[in-house]
Design a protein around this motif. Structure first.
Motif, mmCIF file in Angstrom:
data_model
loop_
_atom_site.group_PDB
_atom_site.id
_atom_site.type_symbol
_atom_site.label_atom_id
_atom_site.label_comp_id
_atom_site.label_asym_id
_atom_site.label_seq_id
_atom_site.Cartn_x
_atom_site.Cartn_y
_atom_site.Cartn_z
ATOM 1 N N GLN A 11 -3.061 1.717 -8.140
ATOM 2 C CA GLN A 11 -4.503 1.928 -8.266
ATOM 3 C C GLN A 11 -4.998 2.687 -7.036
ATOM 4 O O GLN A 11 -4.669 2.348 -5.904
ATOM 5 C CB GLN A 11 -5.228 0.590 -8.388
ATOM 6 C CG GLN A 11 -6.730 0.717 -8.551
ATOM 7 C CD GLN A 11 -7.396 -0.639 -8.747
ATOM 8 O OE1 GLN A 11 -6.721 -1.648 -8.891
ATOM 9 N NE2 GLN A 11 -8.715 -0.655 -8.733
ATOM 10 N N GLN A 50 -2.476 6.836 -10.821
ATOM 11 C CA GLN A 50 -1.763 5.783 -11.530
ATOM 12 C C GLN A 50 -0.766 6.338 -12.528
ATOM 13 O O GLN A 50 0.080 5.596 -13.049
ATOM 14 C CB GLN A 50 -2.745 4.817 -12.219
ATOM 15 C CG GLN A 50 -3.609 5.442 -13.289
ATOM 16 C CD GLN A 50 -4.935 5.927 -12.739
ATOM 17 O OE1 GLN A 50 -5.008 6.393 -11.616
ATOM 18 N NE2 GLN A 50 -5.988 5.811 -13.537
ATOM 19 N N SER A 83 2.099 2.978 -13.515
ATOM 20 C CA SER A 83 0.946 2.280 -14.080
ATOM 21 C C SER A 83 0.451 1.143 -13.197
ATOM 22 O O SER A 83 -0.685 0.701 -13.332
ATOM 23 C CB SER A 83 1.303 1.737 -15.465
ATOM 24 O OG SER A 83 2.388 0.836 -15.375
ATOM 25 N N PHE A 84 1.298 0.655 -12.279
ATOM 26 C CA PHE A 84 0.898 -0.475 -11.448
ATOM 27 C C PHE A 84 0.180 -0.038 -10.168
ATOM 28 O O PHE A 84 -0.165 -0.869 -9.333
ATOM 29 C CB PHE A 84 2.124 -1.339 -11.078
ATOM 30 C CG PHE A 84 3.247 -0.550 -10.463
ATOM 31 C CD1 PHE A 84 3.239 -0.217 -9.119
ATOM 32 C CD2 PHE A 84 4.323 -0.147 -11.242
ATOM 33 C CE1 PHE A 84 4.281 0.502 -8.554
ATOM 34 C CE2 PHE A 84 5.365 0.574 -10.685
ATOM 35 C CZ PHE A 84 5.349 0.902 -9.336
ATOM 36 N N ALA A 141 -1.746 -2.627 -8.251
ATOM 37 C CA ALA A 141 -2.783 -3.205 -9.122
ATOM 38 C C ALA A 141 -2.234 -4.500 -9.690
ATOM 39 O O ALA A 141 -1.660 -4.532 -10.783
ATOM 40 C CB ALA A 141 -3.153 -2.235 -10.216
ATOM 41 N N SER A 192 -14.627 5.927 -11.553
ATOM 42 C CA SER A 192 -13.942 5.010 -12.470
ATOM 43 C C SER A 192 -14.281 5.355 -13.901
ATOM 44 O O SER A 192 -15.355 5.883 -14.199
ATOM 45 C CB SER A 192 -14.334 3.556 -12.168
ATOM 46 O OG SER A 192 -15.725 3.368 -12.379
ATOM 47 N N ASN A 202 0.829 -1.198 0.000
ATOM 48 C CA ASN A 202 0.000 0.000 0.000
ATOM 49 C C ASN A 202 0.870 1.257 0.000
ATOM 50 O O ASN A 202 1.970 1.269 0.573
ATOM 51 C CB ASN A 202 -0.924 0.015 1.220
ATOM 52 C CG ASN A 202 -1.902 -1.146 1.214
ATOM 53 O OD1 ASN A 202 -2.512 -1.428 0.189
ATOM 54 N ND2 ASN A 202 -2.052 -1.816 2.349
ATOM 55 N N ARG A 240 -6.489 2.548 -18.142
ATOM 56 C CA ARG A 240 -5.985 1.385 -17.426
ATOM 57 C C ARG A 240 -6.090 1.662 -15.926
ATOM 58 O O ARG A 240 -5.834 2.761 -15.466
ATOM 59 C CB ARG A 240 -4.518 1.129 -17.817
ATOM 60 C CG ARG A 240 -3.953 -0.123 -17.147
ATOM 61 C CD ARG A 240 -2.508 -0.311 -17.532
ATOM 62 N NE ARG A 240 -1.948 -1.461 -16.841
ATOM 63 C CZ ARG A 240 -0.673 -1.798 -16.878
ATOM 64 N NH1 ARG A 240 0.165 -1.079 -17.584
ATOM 65 N NH2 ARG A 240 -0.235 -2.863 -16.224
ATOM 66 N N ASN A 241 -6.444 0.614 -15.148
ATOM 67 C CA ASN A 241 -6.708 0.821 -13.720
ATOM 68 C C ASN A 241 -7.687 1.996 -13.572
ATOM 69 O O ASN A 241 -7.363 3.017 -12.996
ATOM 70 C CB ASN A 241 -5.416 1.101 -12.938
ATOM 71 C CG ASN A 241 -4.394 -0.005 -13.095
ATOM 72 O OD1 ASN A 241 -4.743 -1.154 -13.338
ATOM 73 N ND2 ASN A 241 -3.128 0.336 -12.977
ATOM 74 N N THR A 272 -7.442 3.838 -4.140
ATOM 75 C CA THR A 272 -8.479 3.161 -3.342
ATOM 76 C C THR A 272 -9.260 4.115 -2.442
ATOM 77 O O THR A 272 -10.316 3.752 -1.932
ATOM 78 C CB THR A 272 -7.845 2.070 -2.464
ATOM 79 O OG1 THR A 272 -6.870 2.665 -1.588
ATOM 80 C CG2 THR A 272 -7.170 1.008 -3.319
ATOM 81 N N LEU A 288 -3.354 4.390 -2.133
ATOM 82 C CA LEU A 288 -3.075 3.607 -3.341
ATOM 83 C C LEU A 288 -2.700 2.185 -2.964
ATOM 84 O O LEU A 288 -2.301 1.909 -1.827
ATOM 85 C CB LEU A 288 -1.929 4.228 -4.137
ATOM 86 C CG LEU A 288 -2.052 5.719 -4.514
ATOM 87 C CD1 LEU A 288 -0.684 6.292 -4.806
ATOM 88 C CD2 LEU A 288 -2.979 5.877 -5.693
ATOM 89 N N LYS A 289 -2.848 1.303 -3.950
ATOM 90 C CA LYS A 289 -2.378 -0.081 -3.766
ATOM 91 C C LYS A 289 -1.820 -0.585 -5.084
ATOM 92 O O LYS A 289 -2.066 -0.010 -6.144
ATOM 93 C CB LYS A 289 -3.525 -0.977 -3.293
ATOM 94 C CG LYS A 289 -4.569 -1.254 -4.362
ATOM 95 C CD LYS A 289 -5.611 -2.273 -3.871
ATOM 96 C CE LYS A 289 -6.610 -2.582 -4.996
ATOM 97 N NZ LYS A 289 -7.611 -3.573 -4.543
#
Length: 371
Positions: free
Chosen positions: A352, A345, A349-350, A370, A302, A248, A307-308, A354, A367-368
């Protein structure tokens, strides 16, 4: 028509004013009340102007949707005809395989007597199989296109209904406000012309200077926020903007850092100050005699085209121009034209998003990974 209660109030006020005038004294309370009433009238005039602008936008949108609806209906007819033809052809192919009609073609291979006959038979079989595959693919493609056209048609019909409903709602609101203004002007016949002139001047100032200035601010703000991850990736922040805790992360930023960052991006923001307060972000500033003030908050949303797809959408709850509140129609139009969202993101890019938390002087984005 003036209510008896208002007539009584005016009579009492007038009597007191006469007494004060006889004594040669001013009556600041009555003057303040008049100023407030005039401001409320100007506020209504500005709201009427903006709703009228929204009605014009809705009318244009309705015409566009009508055209889209017409096009979708025409495309639907063509797609249905094409789909029916492809479906019939595909049915023949499937029936031929099911009934064993194609087995006789493969039997040709056992009657071949020479190499040249083998090549000719294989070419013949490949041609038939290719045509069969094309027929099945064409059926699948036309069915997909037909489904897409139907979806567009449904969306156009839904959008048209919503647009017409919104138009009627705003027309009703406009009529009610216009009646209130007319009643107020009728009660103030002596100053009606002056008040009307003030309303026109306010609306003109908003149209000529307020709108361009606000749109310029929003454009610059949207561009700057899109590049906000630079605080982490370029190291221009304090070094503690991104905090890691296992899988996280938390992106933190103070309102001082936000102001410094925005002023580096565009000189416009030297005249504007952003502040984080519990559950909201505010911005206030002035330039060339025009003052603007905004407050709003971020919410988790969303979008499928990213992406994400989770991101933070900014919702404006209040917008002021020279101390006058702008209606929801103006806010909706600005939110539609300018994206003030945050896409964490973009940092990587990885990641996401929350969640989000706004407290006094600080914005925190959770964030976490993805995975």
């Amino acid at each position: 028509m003036t209510s008896p209660l208002r007539q009584l109030r005016r009579a009492i006020t007038g009597f007191i004013l006469v007494g004060w005038c006889v004594l040669g004294l001013e009556f600041p309370i009555a003057k303040a009340e008049t100023i407030q009433e005039n401001k409320e009238l100007l506020q209504k005039g500005l709201t009427i102007y903006e709703i009228d602008q929204e009605l014009m936008r809705i009318t244009e949108q309705e015409a566009k949707l009508q055209e889209e609806l017409k096009t979708a209906e025409e495309q639907l007819k063509l797609a249905e005809a094409s789909s029916a033809e492809a479906r019939a052809h595909a049915a023949k192919v499937i029936r031929a395989y099911y009934m064993g009609d194609r087995d006789s073609l493969w039997a040709l291979l056992f009657t071949i007597r020479s190499f040249s006959e083998a090549l000719a038979s294989l070419d013949y079989l490949q041609m038939i199989l290719k045509n069969d595959q094309q027929a099945l693919r064409r059926h699948t493609e036309t069915w997909r296109q037909l489904t897409e056209v139907k979806d567009r048609l449904t969306k156009a019909q839904t959008g048209l209904r919503q647009t017409k409903s919104n138009y009627q709602e705003q027309r009703t609101r406009l009529a009610a406000l216009q009646q209130e203004v007319d009643d107020t002007l009728a009660e103030n016949k002596e100053t009606a012309v002056q008040l009307q002139q003030q309303m026109l001047e306010l609306n003109r100032l908003w149209h000529d200077k307020g709108v361009p200035m606000l749109r310029t601010y929003f454009q610059a703000l949207g561009d700057a926020l899109e590049q906000l991850p630079e605080l982490v990736t370029s190291g221009s922040g304090s070094g503690n903007n991104l905090i890691m805790n296992g899988f996280n992360y938390t992106f933190q930023m103070s309102d001082r850092e936000l102001n410094d960052y925005l002023r580096q991006k565009h000189e416009l923001f030297t005249d504007m100050t952003f502040r984080f307060a519990p559950d909201k972000m505010t911005a206030a500033g002035s330039r060339d005699g025009i003052s603007v003030q905004m407050s709003g908050s971020y919410e988790l949303a969303s979008r499928d085209d990213r992406r994400n797809g989770a991101f933070l959408r900014f919702r404006i709850t209040e917008l002021q121009f020279n101390g006058y509140m702008l209606p929801s129609t103006t806010i909706d139009a600005l939110e539609k034209d300018f994206d003030l969202g945050l896409y964490p993101q973009n940092i990587a890019s990885f990641l996401q998003v929350t969640g989000v938390k706004i407290e006094e002087g600080k914005l925190s984005i959770m964030l976490k990974l993805a995975l």
